[in-house]
Motif scaffolding. Structure first.
Motif, PDB file in Angstrom:
ATOM      1  N   GLU A 125       0.973  -1.005  -0.019  1.00 33.71           N
ATOM      2  CA  GLU A 125       0.295   0.108  -0.008  1.00 33.71           C
ATOM      3  C   GLU A 125       0.867   1.364  -0.158  1.00 33.71           C
ATOM      4  OE1 GLU A 125      -3.344   0.295  -0.323  1.00 33.71           O
ATOM      5  OE2 GLU A 125      -3.487  -1.933  -0.586  1.00 33.71           O
ATOM      6  N   ILE A 126       0.629   2.278  -0.821  1.00 32.58           N
ATOM      7  CA  ILE A 126       1.341   3.634  -1.052  1.00 32.58           C
ATOM      8  C   ILE A 126       0.349   4.545  -0.424  1.00 32.58           C
ATOM      9  CG2 ILE A 126       2.753   5.054  -2.380  1.00 32.58           C
ATOM     10  CD1 ILE A 126       3.535   2.505  -4.014  1.00 32.58           C
ATOM     11  N   GLU A 127       0.767   5.515   0.089  1.00 26.88           N
ATOM     12  CA  GLU A 127      -0.132   6.501   0.356  1.00 26.88           C
ATOM     13  C   GLU A 127       0.186   7.566  -0.437  1.00 26.88           C
ATOM     14  OE1 GLU A 127       0.688   7.801   4.541  1.00 26.88           O
ATOM     15  OE2 GLU A 127       0.519   5.899   5.144  1.00 26.88           O
ATOM     16  N   LEU A 128      -0.678   8.120  -1.471  1.00 27.54           N
ATOM     17  CA  LEU A 128      -0.626   9.040  -2.350  1.00 27.54           C
ATOM     18  C   LEU A 128      -1.089  10.466  -1.978  1.00 27.54           C
ATOM     19  CD1 LEU A 128      -1.768   7.069  -5.702  1.00 27.54           C
ATOM     20  CD2 LEU A 128       0.748   7.641  -4.905  1.00 27.54           C
ATOM     21  N   ARG A 129      -0.690  11.315  -2.502  1.00 31.06           N
ATOM     22  CA  ARG A 129      -0.980  12.756  -2.093  1.00 31.06           C
ATOM     23  C   ARG A 129      -2.013  13.139  -3.017  1.00 31.06           C
ATOM     24  NH1 ARG A 129       5.024  15.067  -1.951  1.00 31.06           N
ATOM     25  NH2 ARG A 129       5.652  14.081   0.116  1.00 31.06           N
ATOM     26  N   ASP A 130      -2.766  14.297  -3.017  1.00 32.07           N
ATOM     27  CA  ASP A 130      -3.575  14.733  -4.022  1.00 32.07           C
ATOM     28  C   ASP A 130      -3.165  14.908  -5.365  1.00 32.07           C
ATOM     29  OD1 ASP A 130      -5.439  14.804  -1.881  1.00 32.07           O
ATOM     30  OD2 ASP A 130      -5.175  16.963  -1.290  1.00 32.07           O
ATOM     31  N   ASN A 131      -1.914  15.341  -5.589  1.00 29.55           N
ATOM     32  CA  ASN A 131      -1.295  15.633  -6.853  1.00 29.55           C
ATOM     33  C   ASN A 131      -0.626  14.115  -7.288  1.00 29.55           C
ATOM     34  OD1 ASN A 131       0.930  15.151  -5.097  1.00 29.55           O
ATOM     35  ND2 ASN A 131       2.037  17.193  -5.882  1.00 29.55           N
ATOM     36  N   LEU A 132      -0.832  13.194  -6.625  1.00 30.43           N
ATOM     37  CA  LEU A 132      -0.564  11.669  -7.092  1.00 30.43           C
ATOM     38  C   LEU A 132       0.907  11.289  -6.886  1.00 30.43           C
ATOM     39  CD1 LEU A 132      -2.810  10.997 -10.169  1.00 30.43           C
ATOM     40  CD2 LEU A 132      -3.079  10.541  -8.220  1.00 30.43           C
ATOM     41  N   SER A 133       1.640  12.125  -6.240  1.00 31.60           N
ATOM     42  CA  SER A 133       2.856  11.917  -5.798  1.00 31.60           C
ATOM     43  C   SER A 133       2.985  11.220  -4.357  1.00 31.60           C
ATOM     44  CB  SER A 133       3.629  13.239  -5.917  1.00 31.60           C
ATOM     45  OG  SER A 133       3.126  14.116  -4.852  1.00 31.60           O
ATOM     46  N   TYR A 134       4.298  10.812  -4.124  1.00 34.64           N
ATOM     47  CA  TYR A 134       4.397  10.103  -2.687  1.00 34.64           C
ATOM     48  C   TYR A 134       5.624  10.517  -2.269  1.00 34.64           C
ATOM     49  CZ  TYR A 134       6.640   6.163  -5.058  1.00 34.64           C
ATOM     50  OH  TYR A 134       7.683   5.237  -5.632  1.00 34.64           O
ATOM     51  N   ASN A 135       5.908  10.260  -0.848  1.00 40.01           N
ATOM     52  CA  ASN A 135       6.967  10.739  -0.548  1.00 40.01           C
ATOM     53  C   ASN A 135       7.899   9.438  -0.062  1.00 40.01           C
ATOM     54  OD1 ASN A 135       9.218  11.873   0.851  1.00 40.01           O
ATOM     55  ND2 ASN A 135       7.934  12.333   2.893  1.00 40.01           N
ATOM     56  N   GLU A 136       9.067   9.406  -0.726  1.00 41.12           N
ATOM     57  CA  GLU A 136       9.989   8.121  -0.579  1.00 41.12           C
ATOM     58  C   GLU A 136      10.535   8.091   1.157  1.00 41.12           C
ATOM     59  OE1 GLU A 136      10.740   5.247  -2.048  1.00 41.12           O
ATOM     60  OE2 GLU A 136      10.282   5.740  -4.089  1.00 41.12           O
ATOM     61  N   GLN A 137      10.692   7.150   1.696  1.00 44.96           N
ATOM     62  CA  GLN A 137      11.333   7.144   2.774  1.00 44.96           C
ATOM     63  C   GLN A 137      12.499   5.999   3.143  1.00 44.96           C
ATOM     64  OE1 GLN A 137       9.896   8.518   6.276  1.00 44.96           O
ATOM     65  NE2 GLN A 137       8.618   9.675   4.950  1.00 44.96           N
ATOM     66  N   PRO A 138      13.722   6.713   3.472  1.00 48.24           N
ATOM     67  CA  PRO A 138      14.641   5.506   3.346  1.00 48.24           C
ATOM     68  C   PRO A 138      14.655   4.560   4.787  1.00 48.24           C
ATOM     69  CG  PRO A 138      15.399   7.664   4.150  1.00 48.24           C
ATOM     70  CD  PRO A 138      14.003   7.775   3.590  1.00 48.24           C
ATOM     71  N   VAL A 139      14.937   3.375   4.636  1.00 53.32           N
ATOM     72  CA  VAL A 139      14.718   2.330   5.572  1.00 53.32           C
ATOM     73  C   VAL A 139      16.320   1.912   6.246  1.00 53.32           C
ATOM     74  CG1 VAL A 139      13.942   0.027   6.097  1.00 53.32           C
ATOM     75  CG2 VAL A 139      12.670   1.503   4.608  1.00 53.32           C
ATOM     76  N   GLN A 140      16.983   2.013   5.414  1.00 49.68           N
ATOM     77  CA  GLN A 140      18.472   1.102   5.772  1.00 49.68           C
ATOM     78  C   GLN A 140      19.502   1.543   4.768  1.00 49.68           C
ATOM     79  OE1 GLN A 140      17.852  -3.031   5.784  1.00 49.68           O
ATOM     80  NE2 GLN A 140      19.951  -3.335   6.767  1.00 49.68           N
ATOM     81  N   ILE A 141      20.668   1.636   5.566  1.00 47.37           N
ATOM     82  CA  ILE A 141      21.921   1.893   4.795  1.00 47.37           C
ATOM     83  C   ILE A 141      22.420   0.490   4.375  1.00 47.37           C
ATOM     84  CG2 ILE A 141      23.943   2.830   4.307  1.00 47.37           C
ATOM     85  CD1 ILE A 141      23.024   5.075   5.758  1.00 47.37           C
ATOM     86  N   LEU A 142      22.583   0.137   3.075  1.00 48.07           N
ATOM     87  CA  LEU A 142      23.098  -1.101   2.861  1.00 48.07           C
ATOM     88  C   LEU A 142      24.572  -1.416   2.344  1.00 48.07           C
ATOM     89  CD1 LEU A 142      20.354  -2.470   0.321  1.00 48.07           C
ATOM     90  CD2 LEU A 142      20.492  -3.010   2.771  1.00 48.07           C
ATOM     91  N   GLY A 143      25.003  -0.181   2.153  1.00 45.91           N
ATOM     92  CA  GLY A 143      26.652  -0.303   1.965  1.00 45.91           C
ATOM     93  C   GLY A 143      27.134   1.230   1.764  1.00 45.91           C
ATOM     94  N   ARG A 144      28.535   1.454   1.896  1.00 51.60           N
ATOM     95  CA  ARG A 144      29.112   2.794   1.573  1.00 51.60           C
ATOM     96  C   ARG A 144      30.281   2.271   0.950  1.00 51.60           C
ATOM     97  NH1 ARG A 144      27.769   6.606   5.503  1.00 51.60           N
ATOM     98  NH2 ARG A 144      26.372   5.869   7.281  1.00 51.60           N
ATOM     99  N   GLU A 145      30.942   3.365   0.100  1.00 52.20           N
ATOM    100  CA  GLU A 145      31.956   3.063  -0.835  1.00 52.20           C
ATOM    101  C   GLU A 145      32.253   4.577  -0.884  1.00 52.20           C
ATOM    102  OE1 GLU A 145      32.332   1.717  -5.192  1.00 52.20           O
ATOM    103  OE2 GLU A 145      31.097   0.482  -4.003  1.00 52.20           O
ATOM    104  N   GLU A 146      33.548   4.714  -1.647  1.00 48.33           N
ATOM    105  CA  GLU A 146      34.065   5.937  -1.802  1.00 48.33           C
ATOM    106  C   GLU A 146      34.768   5.733  -3.269  1.00 48.33           C
ATOM    107  OE1 GLU A 146      37.026   7.351   0.646  1.00 48.33           O
ATOM    108  OE2 GLU A 146      35.725   8.153   2.140  1.00 48.33           O
TER     109      GLU A 146
END
Length: 170
Positions: A125-146
């Motif tokens: 289920e994705i919560e949509l705004r009135d303009n049919l966009s949604y806010n992406e939420q980060p859950v976890q950092i899987l890796g770091r690299e330089e």
């Protein structure tokens, strides 16, 4: 001067012999191909009420079902067989959007559909705004690299987002 020349009926006989050899080799090749095909082929028969997948014939340059080329689907939707017309022909119940296509299909155009619960994809289920966009939420950092360039270093972070799978992490 020492060459032997064929004259008259000898030429005809030589040509007939060559033609017989060619016919025999063609027959052997056809029999070999036929035996391979007979081992691998199956006689398909469907019953009224069976659900079948409809094979799409690939037309060059024609975009069907939103995909082109290699990514275009080979078979579409399971459809129900309404009536058997002949030994290899069936009438299929097609929706209105496909009403321009024939509704009678041959066995070579159909594949049996076997229902499997794993074919159904669950969508979160994705919560949509009135303009049919949604806010992406980060859950976890899987890796770091330089990433090192000539004059600077860029830190890269792989993030898993809330409504995505691990394979879709960016």
């Amino acid at each position: 001067m020492g060459e032997k020349k064929l004259l008259g009926p000898e030429i005809v006989q030589a040509i007939a012999d060559k033609a017989n050899i060619i016919r025999a080799k063609l027959k052997a090749a056809q029999d070999r191909q036929k035996s391979f095909m007979n081992v691998r082929s199956k006689d398909l028969e469907f019953e009224v009420g069976d659900r079948v997948l409809l094979k799409l014939s690939p037309w060059k340059g024609v975009v069907r079902f939103g995909k082109r080329g290699k990514l275009s689907p080979r078979y579409i939707e399971p459809y129900e067989i309404i009536k058997r017309i002949g030994s290899v022909a069936y009438r299929i119940n097609l929706p209105e959007e496909l009403s321009g296509i024939h509704d009678v299909f041959y066995v070579s155009m159909l594949r049996k559909y076997i229902s499997d619960p794993s074919h159904v994809l669950e969508t979160p289920e994705i919560e949509l705004r009135d303009n049919l966009s949604y806010n992406e939420q980060p859950v976890q950092i899987l890796g770091r690299e330089e990433k090192r360039l000539c004059n600077k270093t860029i830190p890269l972070v792989k993030v898993l987002w809330r409504n995505h799978l691990i394979e879709e992490a960016t």
